[in-house]
Design an enzyme around this catalytic site. Structure first.
Site, mmCIF file in Angstrom:
data_model
loop_
_atom_site.group_PDB
_atom_site.id
_atom_site.type_symbol
_atom_site.label_atom_id
_atom_site.label_comp_id
_atom_site.label_asym_id
_atom_site.label_seq_id
_atom_site.Cartn_x
_atom_site.Cartn_y
_atom_site.Cartn_z
ATOM 1 N N PRO A 1 30.578 75.526 22.433
ATOM 2 C CA PRO A 1 30.150 74.303 23.103
ATOM 3 C C PRO A 1 30.033 73.147 22.085
ATOM 4 O O PRO A 1 29.538 73.349 20.981
ATOM 5 C CB PRO A 1 28.783 74.641 23.715
ATOM 6 C CG PRO A 1 28.478 76.029 23.316
ATOM 7 C CD PRO A 1 29.597 76.610 22.525
ATOM 8 N N GLY B 1 25.243 72.470 17.770
ATOM 9 C CA GLY B 1 24.664 72.968 16.518
ATOM 10 C C GLY B 1 25.350 74.230 16.036
ATOM 11 O O GLY B 1 24.912 74.871 15.083
ATOM 12 N N LEU B 2 26.468 74.597 16.692
ATOM 13 C CA LEU B 2 27.142 75.861 16.350
ATOM 14 C C LEU B 2 28.449 75.638 15.584
ATOM 15 O O LEU B 2 29.275 76.544 15.477
ATOM 16 C CB LEU B 2 27.397 76.672 17.627
ATOM 17 C CG LEU B 2 26.143 77.024 18.430
ATOM 18 C CD1 LEU B 2 26.492 77.810 19.685
ATOM 19 C CD2 LEU B 2 25.146 77.824 17.585
ATOM 20 N N GLY B 3 28.631 74.430 15.076
ATOM 21 C CA GLY B 3 29.733 74.208 14.137
ATOM 22 C C GLY B 3 31.092 74.017 14.774
ATOM 23 O O GLY B 3 32.104 74.388 14.182
ATOM 24 N N SER B 4 31.153 73.378 15.967
ATOM 25 C CA SER B 4 32.487 73.195 16.556
ATOM 26 C C SER B 4 33.330 72.243 15.699
ATOM 27 O O SER B 4 34.530 72.445 15.542
ATOM 28 C CB SER B 4 32.401 72.727 18.013
ATOM 29 O OG SER B 4 31.888 71.444 18.084
ATOM 30 N N SER B 5 32.707 71.226 15.089
ATOM 31 C CA SER B 5 33.516 70.308 14.267
ATOM 32 C C SER B 5 33.957 70.989 12.967
ATOM 33 O O SER B 5 35.063 70.728 12.471
ATOM 34 C CB SER B 5 32.775 69.002 13.991
ATOM 35 O OG SER B 5 31.604 69.255 13.274
ATOM 36 N N ALA B 6 33.122 71.877 12.424
ATOM 37 C CA ALA B 6 33.522 72.606 11.207
ATOM 38 C C ALA B 6 34.694 73.536 11.531
ATOM 39 O O ALA B 6 35.666 73.636 10.773
ATOM 40 C CB ALA B 6 32.348 73.409 10.664
ATOM 41 N N ALA B 7 34.614 74.225 12.683
ATOM 42 C CA ALA B 7 35.694 75.135 13.070
ATOM 43 C C ALA B 7 36.982 74.350 13.323
ATOM 44 O O ALA B 7 38.071 74.775 12.928
ATOM 45 C CB ALA B 7 35.282 75.930 14.308
ATOM 46 N N ASP C 1 28.728 74.500 6.680
ATOM 47 C CA ASP C 1 29.348 74.846 7.968
ATOM 48 C C ASP C 1 30.835 75.173 7.786
ATOM 49 O O ASP C 1 31.333 76.171 8.329
ATOM 50 C CB ASP C 1 29.220 73.673 8.957
ATOM 51 C CG ASP C 1 27.769 73.350 9.307
ATOM 52 O OD1 ASP C 1 26.856 73.934 8.700
ATOM 53 O OD2 ASP C 1 27.550 72.497 10.191
HETATM 54 C C1 MEV Z 1 24.381 71.109 10.090
HETATM 55 O O1 MEV Z 1 24.918 72.264 10.716
HETATM 56 C C2 MEV Z 1 23.696 71.469 8.815
HETATM 57 C C3 MEV Z 1 23.087 70.292 8.042
HETATM 58 O O2 MEV Z 1 22.390 70.870 6.926
HETATM 59 C C4 MEV Z 1 24.148 69.343 7.545
HETATM 60 C C5 MEV Z 1 25.045 69.918 6.458
HETATM 61 O O3 MEV Z 1 24.652 70.843 5.734
HETATM 62 O O4 MEV Z 1 26.151 69.384 6.306
HETATM 63 C C6 MEV Z 1 22.085 69.530 8.882
#
Ligand code: MEV
Length: 315
Positions: free
Chosen positions: A80, A84-90, A130
């Site tokens: 989703p 907060g589950l890292g969709s942009s990192a993935a 992430d």
């Molecule tokens: C976000 O998932 C984690 C943060 O610590 C930002 C980051 O480490 O880039 C809030």
């Protein structure tokens, strides 16, 4: 044509403090982002022209990491958005690995580096937690000293983050998504302004740093009771930093009676909580009854992966 996949992530300990030189522990989750790329007449994403802000991660990647032909890009995701589950990192790992594959060589450390550049330049202040977690899979710990299980090191300005492989103990984890979007850049900015004004914020960041170190010891001995206690302590620190919300707290309160520990995971503001439990059904019911969306997520054994790589037949 290239198809890649990358897992979601959850931070068990250390979000926000990792931006200020403390450690962090993150696990990858078996919720996947998938991306396909093929050369084309015109660059498009899911059939639309490449545009800002809708495609900002892919746009930065294509403009800065690619010099070849136009690309037809398509994404599919189980993660989703803004949860907060890292969709942009993935997504950043997927596009970084797809472009690397088109250029001929995909290395995990190079994907982690490129994906961090994509996130950092798109989002502003960020740590590589992430993106490195999604690139590597399983679990990682981030620290400011190089230690056992070292994978790679990434730097920005005066900071260098050392990323290490971590073998997670058996844990049953449930995620509860509030349904409220978590915008990482806004939460990072909120913590920054508190940090620059207040000695108390600095002490809270230091306290999170101590929790991460204790968390690492508890994880290596597989002590779920201690991991849970430390998660609760980490949650209290994040609340002091101002990144909790009534929706996040409502889900934490609902999960607490059935969990070893429950905390915000990721940037906060909205997004998700993570609960460590041996009663996952009860925790999932508790999340649903408070209007949240529960997931029983396992740890992904895989990081970023090239699923298909086909060279077009030459005519
Ligand atoms: C976000 O998932 C984690 C943060 O610590 C930002 C980051 O480490 O880039 C809030």
């Amino acid at each position: 044509m290239v198809e890649t996949s990358s897992p979601a992530k959850a931070i068990l300990f250390g979000e926000h403090a990792v931006v200020y030189g403390k450690g962090a522990i993150a696990i990858s989750l078996d919720l996947m982002m998938r991306l396909t790329v093929s050369t084309s007449e015109k660059t498009t994403v899911n059939g639309q022209d490449l545009s800002q802000p809708r495609h900002r991660y892919i746009k930065w990647a294509v403009e800065n990491l690619w010099k070849g032909e136009a690309l037809r890009i398509a994404t599919r995701s189980d993660i989703p958005k803004a949860s907060g589950l890292g969709s942009s990192a993935a997504l950043s790992c997927c596009i970084a690995s797809a472009l690397a594959s088109l250029k001929g060589e995909v290395r995990e450390d190079a994907v982690a580096r490129d994906a961090f550049e994509i996130e950092y330049n798109t989002q502003g202040r960020a740590s590589p937690t992430d993106t490195s977690c999604s690139a590597h899979g399983r679990a990682i710990n981030v620290s400011f000293e190089r230690g056992e299980g070292h994978l790679w090191s990434l730097g920005k300005g005066e900071r260098t983050w050392h990323i290490h492989h971590l073998e997670p103990p058996d844990m049953t984890l449930v995620i509860g998504f509030t349904g409220v979007p978590s915008v990482t850049s806004i939460q990072i900015e909120k913590v920054r302004s508190f940090y620059e004004r207040s000695g108390f914020a600095k002490e809270t960041i230091d306290e999170i740093g101590n929790i991460v170190e204790d968390g690492l010891r508890a994880m290596s001995s597989g002590d779920v009771v201690r991991i849970g206690e430390l998660m609760n302590m980490n949650h209290a620190c994040l609340s002091i930093l101002g990144v909790s919300s009534k929706e996040l707290q409502r889900l934490k309160d609902a999960c607490d009676p059935y969990s070893y520990g429950v905390k915000i995971t990721g940037a906060g503001g909205g997004g998700s909580v993570i609960a460590l439990t041996d009663a996952p059904e009860k925790v999932m019911d508790a999340i649903s009854s408070r209007g949240g969306r529960p997931f029983k997520a396992g740890i992904s054994r895989e990081g970023t992966r090239i699923v298909v790589s086909e060279k077009a037949a030459s005519v």
